[in-house]
Design a protein around this motif. Structure first.
Motif, mmCIF file in Angstrom:
data_model
loop_
_atom_site.group_PDB
_atom_site.id
_atom_site.type_symbol
_atom_site.label_atom_id
_atom_site.label_comp_id
_atom_site.label_asym_id
_atom_site.label_seq_id
_atom_site.Cartn_x
_atom_site.Cartn_y
_atom_site.Cartn_z
ATOM 1 N N TYR A 1 0.836 -1.197 0.000
ATOM 2 C CA TYR A 1 0.000 0.000 0.000
ATOM 3 C C TYR A 1 0.876 1.255 0.000
ATOM 4 N N ASP A 2 0.440 2.282 -0.722
ATOM 5 C CA ASP A 2 1.027 3.618 -0.609
ATOM 6 C C ASP A 2 0.114 4.418 0.315
ATOM 7 N N ILE A 3 0.639 4.820 1.457
ATOM 8 C CA ILE A 3 -0.200 5.410 2.506
ATOM 9 C C ILE A 3 -0.322 6.919 2.338
ATOM 10 N N ASP A 4 -1.552 7.375 2.212
ATOM 11 C CA ASP A 4 -1.855 8.784 1.997
ATOM 12 C C ASP A 4 -1.279 9.652 3.110
ATOM 13 N N ARG A 5 -0.421 10.591 2.721
ATOM 14 C CA ARG A 5 0.148 11.604 3.616
ATOM 15 C C ARG A 5 0.869 11.006 4.828
ATOM 16 N N TRP A 6 1.286 9.775 4.720
ATOM 17 C CA TRP A 6 2.035 9.105 5.796
ATOM 18 C C TRP A 6 1.219 8.987 7.089
ATOM 19 N N LEU A 7 -0.092 9.020 6.991
ATOM 20 C CA LEU A 7 -0.928 9.103 8.190
ATOM 21 C C LEU A 7 -1.050 7.760 8.903
ATOM 22 N N ALA A 8 -0.929 7.797 10.227
ATOM 23 C CA ALA A 8 -1.007 6.583 11.034
ATOM 24 C C ALA A 8 -2.366 5.903 10.903
ATOM 25 N N ASP A 9 -3.440 6.705 10.854
ATOM 26 C CA ASP A 9 -4.767 6.089 10.758
ATOM 27 C C ASP A 9 -4.983 5.415 9.409
ATOM 28 N N LYS A 10 -4.381 5.960 8.351
ATOM 29 C CA LYS A 10 -4.465 5.320 7.036
ATOM 30 C C LYS A 10 -3.660 4.016 7.018
ATOM 31 N N ALA A 11 -2.524 4.018 7.711
ATOM 32 C CA ALA A 11 -1.731 2.791 7.827
ATOM 33 C C ALA A 11 -2.497 1.736 8.620
ATOM 34 N N ASN A 12 -3.212 2.192 9.645
ATOM 35 C CA ASN A 12 -4.027 1.286 10.441
ATOM 36 C C ASN A 12 -5.115 0.648 9.583
ATOM 37 N N GLU A 13 -5.769 1.475 8.750
ATOM 38 C CA GLU A 13 -6.816 0.952 7.855
ATOM 39 C C GLU A 13 -6.237 -0.067 6.875
ATOM 40 N N ALA A 14 -5.078 0.248 6.301
ATOM 41 C CA ALA A 14 -4.453 -0.651 5.337
ATOM 42 C C ALA A 14 -4.058 -1.971 5.992
ATOM 43 N N MET A 15 -3.478 -1.882 7.191
ATOM 44 C CA MET A 15 -3.066 -3.092 7.894
ATOM 45 C C MET A 15 -4.268 -3.949 8.265
ATOM 46 N N THR A 16 -5.339 -3.298 8.697
ATOM 47 C CA THR A 16 -6.570 -4.027 9.023
ATOM 48 C C THR A 16 -7.103 -4.754 7.792
ATOM 49 N N GLY A 17 -7.066 -4.072 6.651
ATOM 50 C CA GLY A 17 -7.498 -4.699 5.400
ATOM 51 C C GLY A 17 -6.606 -5.858 5.008
ATOM 52 N N ALA A 18 -5.308 -5.732 5.228
ATOM 53 C CA ALA A 18 -4.376 -6.809 4.887
ATOM 54 C C ALA A 18 -4.622 -8.038 5.757
ATOM 55 N N ILE A 19 -4.887 -7.818 7.035
ATOM 56 C CA ILE A 19 -5.165 -8.936 7.944
ATOM 57 C C ILE A 19 -6.423 -9.667 7.487
ATOM 58 N N SER A 20 -7.451 -8.897 7.130
ATOM 59 C CA SER A 20 -8.706 -9.489 6.662
ATOM 60 C C SER A 20 -8.510 -10.268 5.374
ATOM 61 N N SER A 21 -7.687 -9.719 4.475
ATOM 62 C CA SER A 21 -7.482 -10.339 3.166
ATOM 63 C C SER A 21 -6.558 -11.546 3.218
#
Length: 366
Positions: A206-226
């Motif tokens: 994932y390329d994380i929008d504006r380096w934001l921690a909450d966006k990284a959290n969303e991406a990681m949550t999606g990766a765990i689910s996937s």
């Protein structure tokens, strides 16, 4: 044409040529004088434009270090500071404001390296040198200082491989790369992939929008689910802020123990997580060295002098930009004393407060 007419014509030609040469000489002399006029020995006004305030380094280190170094070089110099708070259009307005205020030089850490190019050009046309700081802005920048950013990615990749050991191919690695508008993000990723390619399986990237921690959290949550909890063996995070978001998602997802997670910037919370073992590593970059280089460049260029740099870099728009590139260091539990504590970035009491105290004692941080 008779002899008399020829003599008249020849004389006229000589006079014309003499006038032309005199005019040419005057133009060169005027140009030379104009260049000399650019040399300034008195106080300077230097604009310092930083990109965001989500990453702790900018307010805690870059701003005070750059300001202190400029003042050390030029006690009467004035530093005008602004932060774009991740908004490219705001930063464009800030550059325009610096031009209006007729600053002598601009130190610019760009939010978006491409969109800022037109503002850099305006500054250049007004005779204001722009020093690209940490991120290589496009447009006619006069100098650049940053870290060897591909090496940053390599350091992260090597640390992740070391942490994974013989488990490197036993599951998937999730990659949380930086914001694609930041040219450094591509270099970090390139460096990391030069080490990781073929040695780990990338499950999600994932390329994380504006380096934001909450966006990284969303991406990681999606990766765990996937990918599934049991299939994730490691996380490449491009910086500490995103690592924090990823670790929160991993904890919520029931990971115990946590897989190795990389980081960068040696943020205080990142260093504390390294001590406790929640985050495997960070990358320590001497902001003091980077700030010193930027201050040296800004004062020299503001005075109309050249910068003496043996290295050069190319941007998509400008070739042979004088550059100072600083070597990054992998920060782990074992070398905290020899990096951030030794350099005075943090005190042991700052790192070891509260719940980290026992882990600090175990790591020999007393």
């Amino acid at each position: 044409m008779n002899a008399t007419m020829r003599r008249v014509a020849l004389a006229a030609s000589v006079v014309s040529m003499t006038v032309a040469l005199a005019a040419c000489g005057s133009a060169k002399e005027a140009d030379s004088n104009k260049k000399d006029d650019k040399k300034k020995t008195g106080p300077l006004t230097i604009g310092l434009l930083l990109p965001e305030d989500q990453t702790a380094r900018y307010e805690n280190f870059d701003r005070p270090f750059v300001t202190k170094k400029i003042k050390a070089l030029c006690a009467d110099c004035k530093v005008l500071y602004v932060n774009a708070k991740s908004d490219p259009s705001v930063q464009q307005q800030q550059v325009d404001s610096m031009i209006t205020k007729k600053v002598d030089a601009i130190i610019l850490d760009s939010v978006d390296s491409k969109s800022i190019a037109s503002s850099v050009k305006k500054a250049d046309e007004d005779g204001i040198p722009v020093i690209a700081y940490d991120r290589l802005a496009e447009g006619p920048v006069s100098a650049y200082t940053s870290f060897d950013n591909e090496t940053v990615g390599k350091v992260q990749g090597q640390a992740l491989l070391k942490a994974l050991g013989n488990k490197a191919k036993s599951g998937k690695v999730v990659m949380l790369n930086g914001w694609e508008a930041d040219p450094n993000a591509a270099m970090f990723k390139k460096g990391a992939m030069s080490v990781l390619k073929g040695k780990v399986d990338i499950g999600k990237s994932y390329d994380i929008d504006r380096w934001l921690a909450d966006k990284a959290n969303e991406a990681m949550t999606g990766a765990i689910s996937s990918l599934g909890k049991s299939n994730i063996v490691g996380v490449y995070s491009a910086n500490d802020s995103m690592a924090g978001g990823a670790i929160t998602a991993l904890k919520s997802g029931g990971f115990n123990p946590l897989p190795p997670v990389t980081g960068q910037d040696a943020e205080l919370e990142g260093v504390r997580r390294v001590v406790t073992g929640e985050q495997y590593m960070s990358v320590y970059k001497s902001y003091l060295d980077e700030a010193t280089a930027a201050a040296d460049m800004a004062v020299a260029l503001g005075r109309g002098e050249k910068v003496n740099e043996s290295n050069t870099v190319d941007s998509p728009t400008t070739k042979d930009i004088p550059a100072t590139l600083i070597t990054p260091v992998s920060l782990t539990k074992e070398n905290i004393k020899d990096t951030v504590i030794k350099d005075g970035i943090y005190k042991i009491d700052q790192i070891c407060a509260g719940k980290v105290k026992a882990a600090c004692a175990a790591a020999g941080l007393k």
